[in-house]
Design a protein around this motif. Structure first.
Motif, PDB file in Angstrom:
ATOM      1  N   LEU A  81     -13.383 -13.007 -34.364  1.00  0.00           N
ATOM      2  CA  LEU A  81     -13.208 -11.552 -34.730  1.00  0.00           C
ATOM      3  C   LEU A  81     -11.821 -11.115 -34.521  1.00  0.00           C
ATOM      4  N   LEU A  82     -11.067 -11.325 -33.449  1.00  0.00           N
ATOM      5  CA  LEU A  82      -9.741 -11.008 -33.471  1.00  0.00           C
ATOM      6  C   LEU A  82      -8.810 -11.443 -34.346  1.00  0.00           C
ATOM      7  N   ALA A  83      -9.129 -12.652 -34.702  1.00  0.00           N
ATOM      8  CA  ALA A  83      -8.352 -13.278 -35.801  1.00  0.00           C
ATOM      9  C   ALA A  83      -8.687 -12.582 -37.222  1.00  0.00           C
ATOM     10  N   GLN A  84     -10.033 -12.102 -37.417  1.00  0.00           N
ATOM     11  CA  GLN A  84     -10.119 -11.279 -38.663  1.00  0.00           C
ATOM     12  C   GLN A  84      -9.577  -9.953 -38.544  1.00  0.00           C
ATOM     13  N   ALA A  85      -9.549  -9.356 -37.519  1.00  0.00           N
ATOM     14  CA  ALA A  85      -9.075  -8.087 -37.147  1.00  0.00           C
ATOM     15  C   ALA A  85      -7.305  -8.294 -37.177  1.00  0.00           C
ATOM     16  N   MET A  86      -6.763  -9.705 -37.163  1.00  0.00           N
ATOM     17  CA  MET A  86      -5.415  -9.655 -37.439  1.00  0.00           C
ATOM     18  C   MET A  86      -5.317  -9.911 -38.954  1.00  0.00           C
ATOM     19  N   LYS A  87      -6.223 -10.565 -39.512  1.00  0.00           N
ATOM     20  CA  LYS A  87      -6.067 -10.669 -40.972  1.00  0.00           C
ATOM     21  C   LYS A  87      -6.417  -9.235 -41.938  1.00  0.00           C
ATOM     22  N   LEU A  88      -7.160  -8.518 -41.283  1.00  0.00           N
ATOM     23  CA  LEU A  88      -7.390  -7.130 -41.870  1.00  0.00           C
ATOM     24  C   LEU A  88      -5.848  -6.494 -41.664  1.00  0.00           C
ATOM     25  N   GLU A  89      -5.037  -6.518 -40.583  1.00  0.00           N
ATOM     26  CA  GLU A  89      -3.806  -5.893 -40.602  1.00  0.00           C
ATOM     27  C   GLU A  89      -2.870  -6.611 -41.734  1.00  0.00           C
ATOM     28  N   TRP A  90      -2.954  -7.878 -41.536  1.00  0.00           N
ATOM     29  CA  TRP A  90      -1.963  -8.662 -42.487  1.00  0.00           C
ATOM     30  C   TRP A  90      -2.111  -8.183 -43.988  1.00  0.00           C
ATOM     31  N   VAL A  91      -3.512  -8.089 -44.388  1.00  0.00           N
ATOM     32  CA  VAL A  91      -4.002  -7.442 -45.888  1.00  0.00           C
ATOM     33  C   VAL A  91      -3.486  -6.023 -45.916  1.00  0.00           C
ATOM     34  N   ARG A  92      -3.511  -5.215 -44.930  1.00  0.00           N
ATOM     35  CA  ARG A  92      -3.162  -3.862 -44.987  1.00  0.00           C
ATOM     36  C   ARG A  92      -1.613  -3.769 -45.214  1.00  0.00           C
ATOM     37  N   GLU A  93      -0.872  -4.623 -44.765  1.00  0.00           N
ATOM     38  CA  GLU A  93       0.622  -4.782 -44.647  1.00  0.00           C
ATOM     39  C   GLU A  93       0.815  -5.028 -46.316  1.00  0.00           C
ATOM     40  N   HIS A  94       0.347  -5.962 -46.572  1.00  0.00           N
ATOM     41  CA  HIS A  94       0.469  -6.545 -47.888  1.00  0.00           C
ATOM     42  C   HIS A  94       0.008  -5.515 -49.053  1.00  0.00           C
ATOM     43  N   LEU A  95      -1.067  -4.804 -48.778  1.00  0.00           N
ATOM     44  CA  LEU A  95      -1.293  -3.905 -49.586  1.00  0.00           C
ATOM     45  C   LEU A  95      -0.395  -2.486 -49.806  1.00  0.00           C
ATOM     46  N   ASN A  96       0.059  -2.026 -48.540  1.00  0.00           N
ATOM     47  CA  ASN A  96       0.797  -1.319 -48.627  1.00  0.00           C
ATOM     48  C   ASN A  96       2.391  -1.594 -49.209  1.00  0.00           C
ATOM     49  N   SER A  97       2.868  -2.917 -48.968  1.00  0.00           N
ATOM     50  CA  SER A  97       3.992  -3.341 -49.694  1.00  0.00           C
ATOM     51  C   SER A  97       3.902  -3.212 -51.217  1.00  0.00           C
ATOM     52  N   GLU A  98       2.610  -3.485 -51.565  1.00  0.00           N
ATOM     53  CA  GLU A  98       2.323  -3.877 -52.896  1.00  0.00           C
ATOM     54  C   GLU A  98       2.310  -2.218 -53.600  1.00  0.00           C
TER      55      GLU A  98
END
Length: 152
Positions: A81-98
């Motif tokens: 679950l913590l790894a999924q939460a990290m992935k969520l942060e990674w996705v949000r970072e990519h979404l913001n940069s796009e």
């Protein structure tokens, strides 16, 4: 990587980082040196553990950065679950940069170069991950008989 002196009473950051890295494809992370990578991964983990702010079973803010570990032992599902939460942060970072790229080069040019499909996929992934994490945390808590006793 983990060394032989790791105490089995604790969960080390490395365990969580491995679980996270196994869920993503990134061209950027392998380019970083070890110190930069450690900082980036800690940043994702630090932001990601906030999803556990209402989690009753363990305090995910209770960690020891000097020894790169949490001050408790996580279950396999908690690490996932913590790894999924990290992935969520990674996705949000990519979404913001796009989204910033789209604004910088203009909608028409962005559509020609990149297309909106990538942003749509990132937005859908963000929503799905967020729902999955919340659902799993709720299931974990409600199935923990030590917290709530036997619910019948």
């Amino acid at each position: 990587m983990a060394n032989e002196s790791n105490d089995p009473k604790y969960t080390y950051y490395e365990e969580v980082y491995k679980a996270f890295l196994n869920t993503i494809d990134s061209y950027d992370l392998p380019r970083l040196d070890d110190d930069e990578l450690a900082d980036v991964l800690y940043g994702y983990m630090d932001a990601g553990r906030l999803v556990f702010s209402t989690y009753i079973a363990k305090d995910f803010m209770d960690d020891d950065p000097e020894n790169k570990r949490f001050n408790f032992k996580m279950t396999r599902i908690e690490i996932t679950l913590l790894a999924q939460a990290m992935k969520l942060e990674w996705v949000r970072e990519h979404l913001n940069s796009e989204e910033l790229m789209r604004k910088a080069i203009g909608d028409r040019d962005y559509t020609t170069v990149q297309g909106y499909q990538y942003i749509d996929r990132l937005q859908n992934m963000e929503k799905q991950l967020s729902r999955e994490i919340t659902t799993q945390i709720n299931r974990l808590e409600y199935s923990n008989s030590e917290l709530y006793g036997e619910m019948k």
